[in-house]
Design a protein around this motif. Sequence first.
Motif, PDB file in Angstrom:
ATOM      1  N   SER A  24       0.822  -1.213   0.000  1.00 51.29           N
ATOM      2  CA  SER A  24       0.000   0.000   0.000  1.00 51.29           C
ATOM      3  C   SER A  24       0.856   1.265   0.000  1.00 51.29           C
ATOM      4  O   SER A  24       0.410   2.323  -0.424  1.00 51.29           O
ATOM      5  CB  SER A  24      -0.927  -0.002   1.210  1.00 51.29           C
ATOM      6  OG  SER A  24      -0.151  -0.163   2.376  1.00 51.29           O
ATOM      7  N   PHE A  25       2.129   1.122   0.441  1.00 55.10           N
ATOM      8  CA  PHE A  25       2.996   2.297   0.412  1.00 55.10           C
ATOM      9  C   PHE A  25       3.087   2.869  -0.998  1.00 55.10           C
ATOM     10  O   PHE A  25       3.017   4.073  -1.218  1.00 55.10           O
ATOM     11  CB  PHE A  25       4.387   1.934   0.931  1.00 55.10           C
ATOM     12  CG  PHE A  25       5.423   2.968   0.625  1.00 55.10           C
ATOM     13  CD1 PHE A  25       5.474   4.149   1.360  1.00 55.10           C
ATOM     14  CD2 PHE A  25       6.337   2.783  -0.407  1.00 55.10           C
ATOM     15  CE1 PHE A  25       6.421   5.107   1.065  1.00 55.10           C
ATOM     16  CE2 PHE A  25       7.281   3.743  -0.707  1.00 55.10           C
ATOM     17  CZ  PHE A  25       7.327   4.909   0.041  1.00 55.10           C
ATOM     18  N   THR A  81       1.002   2.395  -3.486  1.00 61.21           N
ATOM     19  CA  THR A  81      -0.255   2.817  -4.098  1.00 61.21           C
ATOM     20  C   THR A  81      -0.853   4.038  -3.400  1.00 61.21           C
ATOM     21  O   THR A  81      -1.913   4.517  -3.793  1.00 61.21           O
ATOM     22  CB  THR A  81      -1.278   1.670  -4.056  1.00 61.21           C
ATOM     23  OG1 THR A  81      -1.347   1.196  -2.717  1.00 61.21           O
ATOM     24  CG2 THR A  81      -0.894   0.545  -4.969  1.00 61.21           C
ATOM     25  N   SER A  82      -0.164   4.529  -2.362  1.00 62.49           N
ATOM     26  CA  SER A  82      -0.717   5.673  -1.644  1.00 62.49           C
ATOM     27  C   SER A  82      -0.719   6.906  -2.554  1.00 62.49           C
ATOM     28  O   SER A  82       0.174   7.066  -3.390  1.00 62.49           O
ATOM     29  CB  SER A  82       0.117   5.960  -0.401  1.00 62.49           C
ATOM     30  OG  SER A  82       1.402   6.395  -0.796  1.00 62.49           O
ATOM     31  N   PRO A  83      -1.721   7.761  -2.429  1.00 61.86           N
ATOM     32  CA  PRO A  83      -1.833   8.937  -3.300  1.00 61.86           C
ATOM     33  C   PRO A  83      -0.588   9.814  -3.263  1.00 61.86           C
ATOM     34  O   PRO A  83      -0.156  10.331  -4.306  1.00 61.86           O
ATOM     35  CB  PRO A  83      -3.039   9.683  -2.734  1.00 61.86           C
ATOM     36  CG  PRO A  83      -3.806   8.673  -1.965  1.00 61.86           C
ATOM     37  CD  PRO A  83      -2.834   7.646  -1.495  1.00 61.86           C
ATOM     38  N   GLU A  84       0.019   9.926  -2.049  1.00 66.19           N
ATOM     39  CA  GLU A  84       1.190  10.808  -1.956  1.00 66.19           C
ATOM     40  C   GLU A  84       2.322  10.293  -2.841  1.00 66.19           C
ATOM     41  O   GLU A  84       2.979  11.055  -3.555  1.00 66.19           O
ATOM     42  CB  GLU A  84       1.703  10.901  -0.501  1.00 66.19           C
ATOM     43  CG  GLU A  84       0.697  11.413   0.510  1.00 66.19           C
ATOM     44  CD  GLU A  84      -0.150  10.296   1.077  1.00 66.19           C
ATOM     45  OE1 GLU A  84       0.413   9.443   1.776  1.00 66.19           O
ATOM     46  OE2 GLU A  84      -1.363  10.270   0.818  1.00 66.19           O
ATOM     47  N   PHE A  85       2.538   8.979  -2.753  1.00 65.72           N
ATOM     48  CA  PHE A  85       3.630   8.398  -3.529  1.00 65.72           C
ATOM     49  C   PHE A  85       3.376   8.560  -5.030  1.00 65.72           C
ATOM     50  O   PHE A  85       4.269   8.955  -5.791  1.00 65.72           O
ATOM     51  CB  PHE A  85       3.788   6.916  -3.169  1.00 65.72           C
ATOM     52  CG  PHE A  85       4.956   6.258  -3.837  1.00 65.72           C
ATOM     53  CD1 PHE A  85       6.250   6.497  -3.395  1.00 65.72           C
ATOM     54  CD2 PHE A  85       4.773   5.406  -4.919  1.00 65.72           C
ATOM     55  CE1 PHE A  85       7.328   5.895  -4.017  1.00 65.72           C
ATOM     56  CE2 PHE A  85       5.852   4.808  -5.547  1.00 65.72           C
ATOM     57  CZ  PHE A  85       7.130   5.053  -5.087  1.00 65.72           C
ATOM     58  N   GLU A 129       1.594  10.768  -6.393  1.00 65.23           N
ATOM     59  CA  GLU A 129       1.728  12.206  -6.668  1.00 65.23           C
ATOM     60  C   GLU A 129       3.183  12.562  -6.970  1.00 65.23           C
ATOM     61  O   GLU A 129       3.507  13.222  -7.953  1.00 65.23           O
ATOM     62  CB  GLU A 129       1.236  12.980  -5.449  1.00 65.23           C
ATOM     63  CG  GLU A 129       1.371  14.485  -5.545  1.00 65.23           C
ATOM     64  CD  GLU A 129       0.067  15.120  -5.975  1.00 65.23           C
ATOM     65  OE1 GLU A 129       0.094  16.310  -6.274  1.00 65.23           O
ATOM     66  OE2 GLU A 129      -0.966  14.415  -6.017  1.00 65.23           O
TER      67      GLU A 129
END
Lengths: 267, 468
Positions: B232-233, B235-239, B241
């Motif tokens: 999930s790290f 696929t996180s939006p921040e990553f 981004e």
Amino acid sequence: MRPLLELRNVTKCFGGLVAVNNVDLQIEPGRIASVIGPNGAGKTTIFNTITGIYRPDAGTIRFDGQNIAGKRPDQITAAGMCRTFQNIRLFHNMTVLENVLVGAHTQTPSTLWGAMLRTRSFQRAEEKARQEAIRLLRYVGLPAGLGDQLAKNLPYGQQRRIEIARALAANPKLILLDEPTAGMNPQETEAAIRLFRRLRDELGVTVVLIEHDMKVVMGISEYVTVIDYGQKIAEGTTAEVRKNQRVIEAYLGRSAPSEQGPVGEGS
Amino acid sequence: MSVARHSQLSPLQRLLQGTPGLWIVLAVAAGASYGFVQSPRSLPVRLLLIFSLLLIYFMPQKGWIKLLYGGGMLLIVLPYLGLFNPFLMELGFQIAAFATLAIGLNIVVGFAGLLDLGYVAFFAVGAYLWAFFGSQQLWHTDEAPGTFTIFATFPFPAWWFWIFLGVGVVGAAFTGVLLGFPVLRLRGDYLAIVTLGFGEVIRVMANNLDKPINLTNGPQGITPIQRPPIPSFFTSPEFLEQLGQLAGRPVGLNDLYGFFFYFMAVAILVLAIFLALRLDNSKLGRAWTAIREDDVAAVAMGVPLRRTKLAAFAIGASFSGAMGVLYAANRTFVSPETFSLTVSISILVMVILGGLGSIAGVVLGAAIVTMLNIDILQTLSLQLSSLRQGSGTIPLLGIPWASLPTQLDPARYQRLFFGLLLIVMMIFRPEGIIPSQRRRLELHEEPAQEPLAAQLEGELEPDHKLES
Ligand SMILES: Nc1ncnc2c1ncn2[C@@H]1O[C@H](COP(=O)(O)OP(=O)(O)OP(=O)(O)O)[C@@H](O)[C@H]1O
Ligand SMILES: [Mg+2]
């Protein structure tokens, strides 16, 4: 003494041709024995039948206490018998050292997993096999430093020696040599004879050879078996065989044996 | 292999010697990378990138320097460039996948000398294994193709992909043994024909096993097939981004999978190379070579023919089994069409083109054939069709591009190009582009002396018993 190798009523046919016909043969351990006979007599076929390349159509073959008729060649080699070929069959595009290492196949304990993981025991086994191969090459009289040459690039006499080293690598009790001096000059032949003696005297290997060169046969064999038309026609010491009427006829009938040089090479 | 290494350097290698060489290679790689950032869609730039990898392979520096360069390119530079054009990752994935297949086939054909024309079957086994268990096919075994609805859940969770990577290896190896048994007695042409038939049998089975029990869903193929979950790290939006900012375009889950499959394929390829090298240089590898050279002599020296040949089939197959699982997950779709005879032939072409028995050569062969297949010819076709849309004329001939018949589309001549390539190779460089040491010596050095008595004895043909 119990014979090391014992053939009883061995027969091998190719279609209608009976190449080996009801042959009995006994090889005592520690002997140097010869199998002789005119061209096409069936000598090589006997070797091929003993070593499992051909399956005998009839008869039993006992080696070192076990029945080996019908076993696979690699099983027979593992049981302690190895051979050379009349028409040199080295692995031409492998190096001399690799050839001998293939001969040591049954003696090298390395496994698939060992090879993939390069375990300590794998490395030890490979290194030991290498050292042994180098030692054997030196033993059969190959000049040092030829180990990395491709086998096919070496002269003929040396190829014959490599074949013997390759066979020895299997750590055999019995070695079968099919015309090991064919095509050699007199000096090479002399050296080869000395080598065969050393195999027996120093390594304790029983030696059976097929020979056309009567000088070699009479020089070193302690026991001679004569084959003609697939049948055994005589056996005994060199002196006995030489006097045997059937042997003389068999040879005079086609190509006369002479003591001056090799006979019956080429076909 | 302990064949003495040629100490002479080729002219190219002499150019790349020493510190200047380090800089030259670095400059080429950097130039190619810069070019890629500037025009991410240019075919010449992609070719230049591959060329820089080739330079790294050829440069005469120490092993660890080459490893550093190569690793840097494969693991950092190429993925970074992949941000600008995801096709690069797709290309890398396909090249690595086919290179792995080629290495597996090389074990059978190059090492052991057993001509296998049905190699794609093992790829199919791996792919269908995950296709069946990684999709909802398990729930549709009693329904005819095309009649069923899509469920929300799958019988096996997606992370089972990792287990099936192993299952694919074992399954393909098992199939390899299965194929091996009946063909143990065969040699040369006969072996080729039977393996060819075997490959077709597997494909036809995939085509027809939709009844009575629907295992493969027939010609329609199986879809959707699950992809393994990504932590999930990532696929996180921040990553995403952050990646998007680097790339200058939005980066989504699909792009992430592009990277994932690229890295997976490279990892499997590296493992395959590693294992193939180690096996080649072991007792088993020598036994394979011995069988290829002269199986009668080999068996007389104690090499068990049956076991050694089966090992070649099984190990060769296992590589493509793992790749099959990965491929099924990558495409999320498999159908029998993917496993046609032409794919087997393509893989064989990679092996022969690159150099039978040579690992580096086989990888290069895979790169060339795959580039031709999915990149070069397609790109040429695209350019041609865009010219056809325009109003220009063919220079010199004065014929308008628009009137050029579509039959002249380069992509249609794929097979022709392979054929020509092979013919040219066989004439000028039969040992392959990067020949194995052994083949080089074999084909380009005359024996010092023809063995005298080689013709004395008739050819020794073993009994059939020998190989049973
Ligand atoms: N594989 C085979 N198929 C058919 N016939 C064979 C085969 N091998 C040998 N023969 C025949 O069997 C007979 C014996 O051959 P073999 O090679 O054993 O003779 P040899 O005593 O070794 O002769 P040479 O001294 O010429 O080597 C010959 O007539 C030969 O043609
Ligand atoms: Mg003979």
